[in-house]
Scaffold this active site. Structure first.
Site, PDB file in Angstrom:
ATOM      1  N   CYS A   1       0.852  -1.187   0.000  1.00 33.06           N
ATOM      2  CA  CYS A   1       0.000   0.000   0.000  1.00 33.06           C
ATOM      3  C   CYS A   1       0.893   1.244   0.000  1.00 33.06           C
ATOM      4  O   CYS A   1       1.666   1.444  -0.921  1.00 33.06           O
ATOM      5  CB  CYS A   1      -0.978  -0.038   1.162  1.00 33.06           C
ATOM      6  SG  CYS A   1      -2.329   1.187   0.978  1.00 33.06           S
TER       7      CYS A   1
ATOM      8  N   HIS B   1      -4.225  -4.618  -0.501  1.00 31.74           N
ATOM      9  CA  HIS B   1      -4.016  -5.107   0.863  1.00 31.74           C
ATOM     10  C   HIS B   1      -4.120  -6.637   0.862  1.00 31.74           C
ATOM     11  O   HIS B   1      -5.214  -7.189   1.002  1.00 31.74           O
ATOM     12  CB  HIS B   1      -5.070  -4.518   1.811  1.00 31.74           C
ATOM     13  CG  HIS B   1      -4.840  -3.085   2.139  1.00 31.74           C
ATOM     14  ND1 HIS B   1      -4.005  -2.677   3.152  1.00 31.74           N
ATOM     15  CD2 HIS B   1      -5.331  -1.960   1.570  1.00 31.74           C
ATOM     16  CE1 HIS B   1      -3.999  -1.359   3.211  1.00 31.74           C
ATOM     17  NE2 HIS B   1      -4.793  -0.894   2.254  1.00 31.74           N
TER      18      HIS B   1
ATOM     19  N   GLU C   1      -3.377  -8.687   3.151  1.00 33.24           N
ATOM     20  CA  GLU C   1      -3.847  -9.167   4.458  1.00 33.24           C
ATOM     21  C   GLU C   1      -5.365  -9.101   4.579  1.00 33.24           C
ATOM     22  O   GLU C   1      -5.946  -9.683   5.499  1.00 33.24           O
ATOM     23  CB  GLU C   1      -3.173  -8.359   5.580  1.00 33.24           C
ATOM     24  CG  GLU C   1      -3.761  -6.993   5.871  1.00 33.24           C
ATOM     25  CD  GLU C   1      -3.322  -5.891   4.899  1.00 33.24           C
ATOM     26  OE1 GLU C   1      -3.573  -4.715   5.198  1.00 33.24           O
ATOM     27  OE2 GLU C   1      -2.724  -6.219   3.838  1.00 33.24           O
TER      28      GLU C   1
END
Length: 205
Positions: free
Chosen positions: A80, A187, A189
């Site tokens: 990011c 992202h 995650e």
């Protein structure tokens, strides 16, 4: 051992939880001694470009990381804003970036189709990897889906450094790779099994 750079910006715990769930050893690194026995490095980031760069510059870790990444060639990924920090600089701020992958960070608001684009670019989007992308080498179908949350995008100077693109009004550089250095705008995650596989592939570099 994968080390997640903890410089006060980014959700370190989310990555640690994901790696633990996949049986991959990972720890946070906030001090110089934490960077001993490092096999891979991850630089997460959220928020404003200048704030992230200032926090990183003030962390006391930059010189050591530059030695590990640029000289020792330790596999590295910025995520990011961490990806955007790899650039020469950003339209969002005035501080110089790391310059590890030549390019500039640009605003979607300055694109010709800006009136049609809600800001920020938020939610799920298809990512189109290149055939030779090492981060997408295993476990992906033709159009994997990833979660994005950003208003600025990395514009690589050398398009040979782009390993995947996505579309939001324009095609933009979603993943960049230059030798041992990688950047991911989405992202992972938060991207379910696609994000998990992407980080697994990075861990195996």
């Amino acid at each position: 051992m994968i080390k997640l750079i903890d410089y006060g910006v980014g959700n370190i715990q989310a990555f640690l939880t994901l790696f633990k769930r996949n049986g991959i050893l990972a720890e946070r690194a906030s001090k110089l001694e934490d960077l001993n026995d490092t096999s891979h490095l991850i630089l997460p980031g959220v928020g404003h470009f200048d704030h992230a760069m200032q926090c990183f510059n003030n962390s006391g870790l930059r010189n050591r990381l530059e030695h590990l990444v640029l000289e020792k060639k330790v596999p590295f990924v910025g995520i990011c804003v961490g990806m955007q920090m790899l650039s020469n600089g950003s339209e969002e701020g005035s501080l110089p970036g790391l310059g590890w992958i030549p390019g500039n960070v640009r605003s979607f608001a300055n694109t010709p189709v800006k009136a049609k684009l809600p800001m920020p670019h938020m939610g799920w989007n298809s990512v189109c990897p290149k055939e030779d992308s090492v981060l997408f080498k295993y476990g992906f179908e033709s159009e994997p889906q990833f979660y994005f949350l950003h208003s600025y995008y990395f514009d690589a100077k050398n398009k040979d450094d782009v390993s995947a693109t996505a579309h939001y009004g324009i095609d933009f550089d979603a993943v960049v790779s230059k030798g041992n250095i990688h950047g991911i705008q989405c992202h992972p995650e938060k991207s379910h099994h696609w994000g998990s596989q992407l980080l697994k592939n990075f861990a195996e570099l």
